[in-house]
Design an enzyme around this catalytic site. Structure first.
Site, PDB file in Angstrom:
ATOM      1  N   CYS A   1       0.834  -1.214   0.000  1.00 32.28           N
ATOM      2  CA  CYS A   1       0.000   0.000   0.000  1.00 32.28           C
ATOM      3  C   CYS A   1       0.861   1.254   0.000  1.00 32.28           C
ATOM      4  O   CYS A   1       0.532   2.257  -0.641  1.00 32.28           O
ATOM      5  CB  CYS A   1      -0.906   0.032   1.224  1.00 32.28           C
ATOM      6  SG  CYS A   1      -2.027  -1.353   1.332  1.00 32.28           S
TER       7      CYS A   1
HETATM    8  C1  BEZ Z   1       0.582  -4.626   1.869  1.00 23.10           C
HETATM    9  O1  BEZ Z   1       0.005  -3.600   1.554  1.00 23.10           O
HETATM   10  O2  BEZ Z   1       1.781  -4.739   1.779  1.00 23.10           O
HETATM   11  C2  BEZ Z   1      -0.193  -5.810   2.358  1.00 23.10           C
HETATM   12  C3  BEZ Z   1      -1.363  -5.625   3.065  1.00 23.10           C
HETATM   13  C4  BEZ Z   1      -2.048  -6.729   3.530  1.00 23.10           C
HETATM   14  C5  BEZ Z   1      -1.573  -7.994   3.264  1.00 23.10           C
HETATM   15  C6  BEZ Z   1      -0.410  -8.164   2.522  1.00 23.10           C
HETATM   16  C7  BEZ Z   1       0.284  -7.062   2.075  1.00 23.10           C
END
Ligand code: BEZ
Length: 211
Positions: A45
């Site tokens: 994200c």
């Molecule tokens: C991420 O944004 O890196 C992420 C969020 C939830 C699960 C796996 C990755």
């Protein structure tokens, strides 16, 4: 039930990093892109928000407003903003919804319980100036989105909303487009003065009409 293409985009009022926002007021006559993030302070994200922020000028040029969402609080978002600026080289420059009660996530069906029953998936909704849903994309948490692809489909959506054309596989802004089958050859001659090529009677290409 999941939102489908052509459905009215649900309006909502929500707390964001830029104060309280009502979707329809925020969008005004613009196009909008509403996209969800599973959680604050997560690696994928963080890269996505930096990449959207870096391309904000390209969305502005397309009269399109960005609106991110994560189910954490505004305070949490404000802390995360610092990390995004520090690690991605671009500060967050559009609002991020703090959807703590999952009101927006539920309205847009962003939680897919068989994937995860509390975190949102990576949803993308392109909303037209008429507040109708024009495009939906759904990625799992483990796969980051492609901002170039979102800009590419936005170009196609905006072009095909204005002209009786469709865009072929892998099309990019500036390339030839397809005349929709409902347009007769006679009408095509009038509508597309640059001319067209009939590869087959149902496959007619023409230069992009707004170029
Ligand atoms: C991420 O944004 O890196 C992420 C969020 C939830 C699960 C796996 C990755």
């Amino acid at each position: 039930m999941a939102l489908r293409l052509g459905d009215q985009a649900p309006d909502f009022t929500a707390a964001t990093t830029e104060g309280t926002i009502s979707l329809y007021d925020y969008l005004g006559d613009s196009w909008g892109i509403l996209f969800s993030h599973p959680k604050d302070f997560t690696p994928v994200c963080t890269t996505e928000l930096g990449a959207f922020a870096a391309r904000k000028g390209d969305f502005d040029k397309r009269n399109t407003k960005l609106l991110g969402l994560s189910v954490d609080s505004v305070d949490s978002h404000q802390g995360w903003k610092g990390d995004i600026a520090e690690t991605q080289g671009t500060a967050l420059n559009f609002p991020l919804i703090a959807d703590e009660d999952r009101k927006v996530a539920d309205a847009y069906d962003m939680i897919h319980p068989n994937a995860n029953d509390t975190l949102t998936v990576r949803s993308v909704f392109v909303i037209g100036p008429d507040k109708k849903v024009k495009l939906t994309l759904t990625y799992p948490a483990s796969t980051g989105r492609n901002v170039e692809e979102i800009i590419r489909v936005l170009d196609s959506l905006q072009l095909t909303a204005e002209y009786k054309v469709a865009t072929p596989v892998n099309w990019k802004d500036g390339e030839d487009v397809i005349i929709v089958p409902a347009v007769s050859d006679d009408e095509a001659k009038e509508r597309f003065p640059k001319g067209f090529t009939a590869v087959k009677p149902y496959l007619r290409t023409t230069p992009q009409p707004n170029r």
